[in-house]
Write an enzyme that holds these catalytic residues in place. Structure first.
Site, short mmCIF file in Angstrom:
data_model
loop_
_atom_site.label_atom_id
_atom_site.label_comp_id
_atom_site.label_asym_id
_atom_site.label_seq_id
_atom_site.Cartn_x
_atom_site.Cartn_y
_atom_site.Cartn_z
N ALA A 15 2.18 2.87 2.42
CA ALA A 15 3.32 2.78 3.34
C ALA A 15 4.36 1.79 2.81
O ALA A 15 5.54 2.12 2.68
CB ALA A 15 2.85 2.37 4.73
N GLY A 16 3.93 0.58 2.48
CA GLY A 16 4.88 -0.45 2.05
C GLY A 16 5.45 -0.18 0.67
O GLY A 16 6.65 -0.39 0.43
N ARG A 45 -8.20 9.77 14.55
CA ARG A 45 -7.43 10.23 13.40
C ARG A 45 -8.22 11.32 12.68
O ARG A 45 -9.39 11.12 12.34
CB ARG A 45 -7.19 9.07 12.43
CG ARG A 45 -6.44 9.50 11.18
CD ARG A 45 -6.21 8.32 10.27
NE ARG A 45 -7.41 7.91 9.57
CZ ARG A 45 -7.80 8.36 8.38
NH1 ARG A 45 -7.10 9.27 7.76
NH2 ARG A 45 -8.89 7.90 7.81
N SER A 55 -16.83 10.13 1.00
CA SER A 55 -15.69 10.89 1.52
C SER A 55 -16.06 12.06 2.43
O SER A 55 -17.05 12.76 2.20
CB SER A 55 -14.88 11.44 0.35
OG SER A 55 -13.97 12.38 0.81
N HIS A 87 -13.97 2.50 10.16
CA HIS A 87 -13.24 3.00 9.00
C HIS A 87 -11.72 2.84 9.13
O HIS A 87 -11.03 2.55 8.15
CB HIS A 87 -13.57 4.49 8.83
CG HIS A 87 -12.91 5.14 7.68
ND1 HIS A 87 -13.10 4.71 6.39
CD2 HIS A 87 -12.05 6.18 7.60
CE1 HIS A 87 -12.39 5.47 5.57
NE2 HIS A 87 -11.73 6.36 6.28
N LEU A 134 -2.98 8.94 4.92
CA LEU A 134 -2.13 8.91 3.73
C LEU A 134 -0.83 9.66 4.02
O LEU A 134 0.26 9.24 3.64
CB LEU A 134 -2.86 9.56 2.54
CG LEU A 134 -4.20 8.92 2.14
CD1 LEU A 134 -4.73 9.57 0.86
CD2 LEU A 134 -4.06 7.43 1.92
N ARG A 191 -14.25 13.52 13.14
CA ARG A 191 -15.09 12.34 12.86
C ARG A 191 -15.74 11.74 14.09
O ARG A 191 -16.88 11.29 14.04
CB ARG A 191 -14.24 11.27 12.17
CG ARG A 191 -13.81 11.73 10.81
CD ARG A 191 -12.92 10.75 10.13
NE ARG A 191 -12.61 11.29 8.82
CZ ARG A 191 -11.77 10.73 7.96
NH1 ARG A 191 -11.14 9.61 8.28
NH2 ARG A 191 -11.55 11.28 6.79
N GLY A 202 0.86 -1.19 0.00
CA GLY A 202 0.00 0.00 0.00
C GLY A 202 0.89 1.23 0.00
O GLY A 202 2.10 1.15 -0.30
C1 FAD Z 1 -12.72 3.85 1.82
C2 FAD Z 1 -11.55 4.52 2.48
C3 FAD Z 1 -11.19 5.81 2.13
C4 FAD Z 1 -10.10 6.43 2.74
N1 FAD Z 1 -9.79 7.72 2.39
C5 FAD Z 1 -8.72 8.32 2.98
C6 FAD Z 1 -8.36 9.65 2.62
O1 FAD Z 1 -8.98 10.29 1.80
N2 FAD Z 1 -7.28 10.20 3.23
C7 FAD Z 1 -6.55 9.54 4.16
O2 FAD Z 1 -5.57 10.08 4.68
N3 FAD Z 1 -6.87 8.26 4.50
C8 FAD Z 1 -7.92 7.64 3.93
N4 FAD Z 1 -8.25 6.36 4.29
C9 FAD Z 1 -7.33 5.60 5.15
C10 FAD Z 1 -6.15 5.11 4.31
O3 FAD Z 1 -6.59 4.74 3.03
C11 FAD Z 1 -5.42 3.92 4.92
O4 FAD Z 1 -5.19 4.14 6.28
C12 FAD Z 1 -4.09 3.73 4.23
O5 FAD Z 1 -4.25 3.67 2.84
C13 FAD Z 1 -3.39 2.48 4.73
O6 FAD Z 1 -2.22 2.30 3.98
P1 FAD Z 1 -1.19 1.18 4.35
O7 FAD Z 1 -0.12 1.25 3.31
O8 FAD Z 1 -0.80 1.31 5.76
O9 FAD Z 1 -2.01 -0.19 4.21
P2 FAD Z 1 -2.85 -0.83 3.00
O10 FAD Z 1 -3.05 0.09 1.88
O11 FAD Z 1 -4.05 -1.44 3.64
O12 FAD Z 1 -1.90 -1.96 2.46
C14 FAD Z 1 -1.69 -3.15 3.17
C15 FAD Z 1 -0.78 -4.04 2.35
O13 FAD Z 1 -0.36 -5.12 3.16
C16 FAD Z 1 -0.52 -6.34 2.47
N5 FAD Z 1 -0.73 -7.37 3.49
C17 FAD Z 1 -1.50 -7.32 4.60
N6 FAD Z 1 -1.38 -8.45 5.31
C18 FAD Z 1 -0.52 -9.23 4.63
C19 FAD Z 1 0.01 -10.52 4.86
N7 FAD Z 1 -0.31 -11.24 5.95
N8 FAD Z 1 0.86 -11.04 3.95
C20 FAD Z 1 1.23 -10.32 2.82
N9 FAD Z 1 0.76 -9.09 2.57
C21 FAD Z 1 -0.10 -8.56 3.47
C22 FAD Z 1 -1.68 -6.11 1.53
O14 FAD Z 1 -1.61 -7.02 0.46
C23 FAD Z 1 -1.41 -4.66 1.12
O15 FAD Z 1 -0.48 -4.65 0.06
C24 FAD Z 1 -9.35 5.73 3.71
C25 FAD Z 1 -9.71 4.44 4.07
C26 FAD Z 1 -10.82 3.85 3.48
C27 FAD Z 1 -11.24 2.49 3.95
#
Ligand code: FAD
Length: 648
Positions: A55-56, A446, A295, A412, A452, A341, A53
């Site tokens: 972060a990763g 949050r 949103s 959320h 993001l 929120r 995602g």
């Molecule tokens: C509908 C929605 C809208 C949003 N809108 C906003 C916004 O407008 N602004 C904002 O700041 N935030 C928003 N958020 C929050 C934000 O999107 C998330 O907090 C953020 O994208 C998380 O990013 P991440 O990289 O930490 O994790 P993720 O994007 O969830 O990525 C997780 C990754 O880990 C991998 N993974 C997980 N477990 C395993 C495992 N056991 N083995 C291998 N791979 C694994 C998955 O495959 C994926 O690649 C929103 C959230 C939602 C649900």
């Protein structure tokens, strides 16, 4: 606090990496003090990154760009389908393009206050500092942020702030940012610096001589189990909102990666802090497996209201202006529809509890764009929110240009996660955690558009500076696949899979997940009580026992088997659910996303108890007697002094 039937208390946990001195220079000084790894040595070091995602993806691309060898894992078929792609509304940055009084300090202040004074000042200040670099990085990658007529980047407002600092790409900000990070990742895959393993699920952490040295993964297509070794492991596996079964998260989001690390010794902090988002499409029936977010950006122009009278079943258009209650504007005149929120969600619940909710079951409030359409014209509203309106219409069959949207709060985001120090290192040396998977920057609540920002700050800027400090203390002894710890971790995974397949009971995995979600929403959702949480812990323990005797997982391990994947995730969710309820039970105060009914002001607002609970609660996994151990990290506020949050 004394030990109880549900938990014991251990030694406090201390963030040893935290710098002191003036807050403005802490990050700079930490970066300077961190040891470096010279470019020739970086090539010899391997880092595993679980998650692609924001972060990763950003972390893997940046570490590879620095010269490390990176092994990247995700369970989707492509790294760019990570859940981050769903993010809609925007990303905060203290650019002050609007000249409306914004600054790094104001973003820092708003975020500490927005988190209800339960986050570390040093981390939040660093986040605000890095926010400006993220926008430059994304623009350089070609992320198509919305622009004003003159060509400058446009901004909008999100809840909990009075400035316009949210950068956006229509309602697809996450998608566009992820495409930027993904392209950077693909470049490194092309160069051979990142080894990409899509459709691979991490099922265990490998610890050798007290250090994280690898993971056990299952190839989700063939079922093959393998052990993957490295010099350090980064978890970027996202949040655990799906413990509630229904949430706005992608269906696949789960807790397994962090929970497996927790079981092996990583502390899990503030698990009960859950963000309930006020603007989601209300649940329409028991057939549903997921909820849809509308949103927060919509609250810039949409006005939230319910009828003044109870059980008013007239159509929205038939309710005259003076019979409507624009309750957020009435109760919180200074922030109005843009309160944070947690406040907006609870207010919606309150009016629905009073019998003034709208739509089927009375679980909804209106989000009305009539004023905005009159003021700005339909075309302008369409340009800003067109894709969201279209999505709403496709799901509900109602046209939001003609009739107000109906919205209701839904789970959320999860502020809790693995405990990390200032360097983003967990309590297991060599195990780093970034993005939603860690607990670091948001405290008890949050603010919108800050996940993001945190994920990308962690991945592009923080981790690439701090992980060097750990890797520089190498070289670490080579680990062999035959090492006892490696063989044992692999055996644990194989035994667990064999156990799932052998139970052959009479209940589906989904039915357990749904029941768990129901318990969590009922007792550990928007409002929690001592009695309800105690009951929930009993119910979850009984559910766990039933799961391990009655679950039915058809098929085999050596093939594509989605029931098997889900079984592992739900088993971990059940344990997490119990810990969330214990965490919520122990915190006898209301703060942010955690509202304890016993702790409120006479006018129903959240009542914190800073004297007793000004700490992050970091939990050690359940001991043999069934109780987890609480380690407190005390929080100090030198700059933003805790005060009652008022948005009135
Ligand atoms: C509908 C929605 C809208 C949003 N809108 C906003 C916004 O407008 N602004 C904002 O700041 N935030 C928003 N958020 C929050 C934000 O999107 C998330 O907090 C953020 O994208 C998380 O990013 P991440 O990289 O930490 O994790 P993720 O994007 O969830 O990525 C997780 C990754 O880990 C991998 N993974 C997980 N477990 C395993 C495992 N056991 N083995 C291998 N791979 C694994 C998955 O495959 C994926 O690649 C929103 C959230 C939602 C649900």
């Amino acid at each position: 606090m004394a030990d109880t039937d549900f938990w014991t208390e251990g030694e406090p946990v201390v963030d040893k990496a935290a710098p002191d001195g003036p807050i403005e220079t802490r990050w700079e000084r930490r970066k300077f003090a961190a040891k470096l790894v010279n470019p020739a040595n970086r090539r010899k070091l391997t880092v595993i990154v679980v998650g692609t995602g924001l972060a990763g993806g950003s972390a893997a691309a940046t570490l590879a760009e620095q010269g490390y060898h990176v092994k990247s894992y995700c369970y989707q078929d492509s790294p760019r389908r990570a859940h981050s792609i769903a993010a809609q509304g925007g990303i905060n940055a203290a650019k002050n393009y609007r000249n409306d009084g914004d600054s790094v300090y104001r973003l820092f202040y708003d975020t500490v206050k927005g988190g209800d004074f339960r986050a570390r000042e040093s981390n939040v200040y660093r986040l605000a500092q890095e926010s400006v670099n993220i926008i430059d990085q994304a623009v350089a990658q070609g992320v198509p942020f919305a622009r004003e007529y003159g060509g400058l980047l446009d901004n909008r407002s999100f809840g909990g702030t009075q400035v316009s600092r949210t950068f956006y790409a229509r309602g697809q900000t996450g998608q566009q940012l992820l495409l930027g990070a993904y392209q950077a990742l693909e470049r490194q895959i092309g160069l051979g610096n990142v080894e990409m393993n899509a459709r691979h699920e991490m099922l265990e952490l490998i610890i050798v001589d007290g250090k994280a040295r690898g993971i056990v993964v299952r190839d989700m297509v063939t079922g093959r189990i393998s052990t993957e070794l490295a010099d350090a492991v980064v978890l970027a596996s996202g949040g655990y909102g799906n413990v509630f079964f229904l949430s706005t998260n992608a269906k696949g989001c789960n807790v397994t990666a962090t929970w497996r690390a927790h079981r092996k010794g990583a502390l899990f902090a503030n698990p009960c802090y859950t963000q309930i988002h006020p603007t989601c499409i209300p649940e329409s029936g028991s057939h549903q497996s997921k909820l849809t977010l509308m949103s927060e950006s919509l609250r810039n122009d949409g006005r939230v209201w319910v009828p003044k009278a109870q059980n008013d079943t007239r159509r929205a258009s038939d309710i005259p202006e003076d019979e409507r209650d624009y309750y957020l504007e009435r109760i919180y005149p200074s922030f109005g529809n843009l309160v944070p929120r947690d406040i907006a969600s609870r207010a919606a619940k309150n009016v629905c509890d009073e019998g003034r909710g709208v739509g089927p079951g009375g679980l909804g409030v209106y989000l009305d764009f009539a004023d905005a359409i009159n003021r700005l014209g339909r075309k302008a509203v369409e340009a800003k929110y067109g894709n969201l309106f279209e999505m709403y219409e496709r799901i509900t069959g109602e046209d939001p240009y003609e009739t107000p949207m109906r919205i209701y709060p839904a789970v959320h985001y999860t502020m809790g996660g693995l405990w990390v120090d200032y360097d983003l290192q967990s309590t297991i040396p060599g195990l780093f955690v970034v993005g939603e998977a860690n607990f670091s920057d948001h405290g008890a609540n949050r603010l919108g558009a800050s996940a993001l920002m945190q994920g990308l700050a962690d991945g592009y800027f923080v981790l690439p500076n701090t992980i060097n400090n750990y890797l520089a203390s190498g070289p670490f002894p080579k680990v062999s696949g035959n090492d006892e710890a490696v063989v044992e971790a692999r055996r644990q995974v194989e035994d667990r899979i064999a156990k799932f397949l052998s139970i052959n009971g009479d209940r589906t995995v989904d039915s357990f997940h749904r029941e768990l979600g129901h318990i969590m929403w009922e007792y550990c959702g928007m409002e929690r009580t001592e009695e309800g949480l105690t009951k929930a812990i009993g119910l979850i323990r009984a559910l766990k026992e039933e799961f391990w005797t009655r679950v039915k997982v058809p098929g085999k391990g050596e093939e594509l088997n989605q029931n098997l994947e889900k079984a592992g995730r739900v088993a971990d969710f059940i344990e997490l659910g119990e810990l969330m309820c214990i965490d919520a039970l122990h915190r006898r105060e209301s703060c942010g996303g955690h509202f304890r009914a016993e702790s409120q002001t006479p006018d129903g607002e959240a009542l914190r108890h800073d004297d007793e609970f000004s700490y992050a609660a970091a939990w050690e996994y359940f001991a043999a007697d069934g109780r987890p151990t609480l380690h407190k990290e005390m929080l100090e506020f030198e700059y933003v002094h805790p005060s009652t949050r008022s948005y009135k």
